[in-house]
Structure formats: C-alpha cells, structure tokens
Motif scaffolding. Structure first.
Motif, PDB file in Angstrom:
ATOM      1  N   GLY A 175       0.819  -1.103  -0.207  1.00  0.00           N
ATOM      2  CA  GLY A 175      -0.118   0.155   0.224  1.00  0.00           C
ATOM      3  C   GLY A 175       0.728   1.183   0.013  1.00  0.00           C
ATOM      4  N   GLU A 176       0.489   2.254   0.481  1.00  0.00           N
ATOM      5  CA  GLU A 176       1.040   3.526   0.484  1.00  0.00           C
ATOM      6  C   GLU A 176       2.050   3.887   1.669  1.00  0.00           C
ATOM      7  N   ALA A 177       2.733   2.592   1.806  1.00  0.00           N
ATOM      8  CA  ALA A 177       3.617   2.774   2.913  1.00  0.00           C
ATOM      9  C   ALA A 177       5.026   3.557   2.669  1.00  0.00           C
ATOM     10  N   PRO A 178       5.542   4.009   3.440  1.00  0.00           N
ATOM     11  CA  PRO A 178       6.883   4.911   3.180  1.00  0.00           C
ATOM     12  C   PRO A 178       8.137   3.813   3.056  1.00  0.00           C
ATOM     13  N   GLU A 179       7.949   2.672   3.114  1.00  0.00           N
ATOM     14  CA  GLU A 179       8.843   1.517   3.030  1.00  0.00           C
ATOM     15  C   GLU A 179       8.462   0.317   2.551  1.00  0.00           C
TER      16      GLU A 179
END
Length: 350
Positions: free
Chosen positions: A336-340
């Motif tokens: 998903g829209e995770a930073p990593e």
C-alpha cells in the motif's frame, strides 16, 4: 565525525559506577542498587518510497541503515533514583543526513514517594510517550502520534497500582526533535491494565513558540488498547487526533499567520504467538494530515501535493523470532501507501 574521546569518557564514566564483575550491583541497604543496561541493534529499511516519505527518512533509496545502540545506567539510593542513558543513532529523519550521532537521551534524578508513586526531574520522556504506541504490536511501530517525546527541563509524576495507572508531566520551553522551539508542554495519561483488556488514554497541549519557529499551539488526544482474545492471540488499537497550529508565512526571522491543521491516524494490529520463540504480527494503518490536502484552505502551495492525496493507507505482515529472552530478529513487509517496502532488524539487550 563523532568525537571518539567523548564516547570513551561517557562509557568509562558509566562503567566506573561499580564493579565490572556484574551488571547489577547491590547497595549497602536493602533496595539500593546500580544497574548497567543496554541494547545493540543492526538493521534498517528497504525500498523507501519518495512518494510516501512524509517525515520518515532523510532520503529515499533502496536501503536506509538504521542501526542503533543504547548504553545506560540506573540507580537507587534510599528513596532517590537516577538514570543516564546514551543513544548512538543515525539522523534518519527528514532534514537529517543519515550519519551517526551520539546523544544523551535521558538524564534525570527521581524520588520514590512509595513503591507505587514517583517523580522524575531533568531530561526524560514526557508522560504520554511511555504509552503512545501501546496498541501497536509491530516491532518498528507504525502511526506516529506526534507527542512530544523526550524533553529537557521536565517534571514528571507517575503512579502504578494493581490495575490503574496515570501520569502527568510539564516541560519548560519544549523542542521539536529538529531543535525548533515548541513552547511549554503539558502531557498526561490514564489507563486500566488487566490480563484480558488494557486501555490507555493520553492528552497533550503545548504553548507554541510565539513566532520563533513554525510551531504554534497544539492539542492532542491519543488512545491505545490491547485485547487478549486467547492465550496466544491478541489484537490492538492505536489512534490519535491532533489540532496543530503551524506558521504559513515568514517575515525575516519571524514566523507569522499560524493556522490550525487537523491530523489523525489509526492502527489496528494483531499478534499470534506460535510458540515461545515465534510471533506473527500484522497491521492495517490509516493516517490523514490536513497539510497534505490540496483542497484544504491551509494547504501550502510551495510544496508539491503528496502522491496519495490527503490520506494514506497501508498494511503489514511480519514475524519476530526470539532465540533467547534478550535477542530478537524481526522482519516485516508492507503493502500500500507505506513509506517503505519493509524492514529487518537484529537486536540484543542486556
């Protein structure tokens, strides 16, 4: 470059607190002691995403090393306590440079009124910082609540009874982790602890910098809860709601035109214990910051809008392996829209 003599002096000072023959040293009377403790961790973050990197990492690249070490000493003499803790960490936050730095994380003295009530004075974590991720079972933690964290010039009172816990702290001239002034900070929590259900509610307010930095007044409420459904299966909930005043204009060195930005986030996590060595942990996450919203009245048009718009969501799945009580190997993947895309750590405690 880190001043190596500073590190050596700090370590020697800690070790000289007692004999090298034991980590725990007993004092002259019952209850007096000196304890040396620490942590060494090697690992980091994989495939950090530029589109989703909001305040998480100093850079976006294939691997961001986040190795970490702590060395500390605590002690008690009659009713008085003390703690000195040094952290060796990378400056990985947005605006940092990724290099190692040595920092004094805690430096305080305390007093025990009873076994259930005590105070701390000096550089320590604010009250709610002890429980700001209480309902998040992930090893590296997910949604940031925005609470004040460690602060100098802090007075903190805490109490812990059979089921009820509560605490409050006041920090004079509090600062952001970047060093920017945030003003006086009042912080507190109250919770109920049991084997089946535990809940903690925390609040925080700050006075603002009066134009010295971009940080104005703030109000924050956070909630953490853990529910043990079976002996080896637990679920957790962690969330926050924040109204934060930030400067939207600057004249010379003076910050002006403070506007209120509403932010909130929520994490739901679960932990399943396969056995005494293996844990499987998952989470789903949502966070929304008004400053990301292109259509919001307070949007800063000097910044490009985030790829994900005004909100982002992601999920994670990972495991912890504990070959011994004081060793943990952790691996997690995120979608998903995770930073990593994921992280991996090996940490040892003593």
């Amino acid at each position: 470059m880190l001043n190596k003599s500073t590190v050596a002096i700090a370590i020697i000072t800690m070790l000289s607190a007692g004999s090298v023959n034991a980590v725990m040293l007993e004092g002259e009377s019952q209850g007096d002691h000196v304890r040396l403790y620490g942590e060494v961790g090697v690992g980091g973050h994989f495939d950090t995403h530029a589109d989703y990197n909001h305040d998480e990492f100093y850079d976006t690249k294939g691997y961001v090393d986040d190795s970490f070490a702590t060395l500390g000493v605590t002690g008690q003499r009659q009713q008085f306590t003390y703690r000195l803790e040094l952290d060796y960490q990378r400056r990985n936050w947005l605006g940092g440079d990724g290099e190692f730095e040595l920092a004094i994380d805690k430096l305080y003295v305390g007093y025990l009124f009873t076994e259930q009530q005590w105070i701390e004075l000096g550089l320590t974590d604010t009250a709610f910082d002890d429980y700001d991720h209480f309902g998040d079972f992930t090893f590296n933690k997910s949604i940031e609540t925005g609470e004040a964290g460690d602060q100098e010039n802090t007075v903190k009172y805490q109490a812990k009874f059979e089921h009820l816990i509560f605490g409050a702290s006041y920090s004079y001239d509090g600062e952001h982790k970047s060093g920017a002034l945030q003003g006086d900070i009042i912080n507190g929590y109250m919770g109920w602890m049991s084997d089946f259900l535990s809940v903690v509610v925390g609040v925080e307010t700050r006075g603002g910098s009066n134009g010295i930095s971009k940080y104005g007044e703030q109000k924050l409420i956070g909630l953490g809860a853990r529910l043990k459904l079976m002996s080896n299966f637990s679920i957790g909930l962690n969330g926050f709601l924040e109204d934060e005043d930030l400067s939207t204009r600057k004249s010379g060195e003076v910050h002006l035109d403070y506007q209120t930005f509403r932010n909130h986030g929520l994490t739901a996590s679960a932990k399943y214990d396969l056995n005494e060595h293996w844990e499987i942990i998952s989470s789903i996450n949502h966070e929304e910051y008004e400053g990301w919203d292109l259509l919001a009245p307070n949007y800063d048009y000097s910044e490009l809008p985030p790829e994900y718009g005004k909100e982002r969501r992601w999920a994670s799945l990972g495991f912890n392996y504990r070959p011994a009580r004081d060793i943990v190997l952790s691996l997690e993947g995120r979608v998903g829209e995770a930073p990593e895309a994921g992280y991996a750590y090996v940490r040892m405690y003593f």
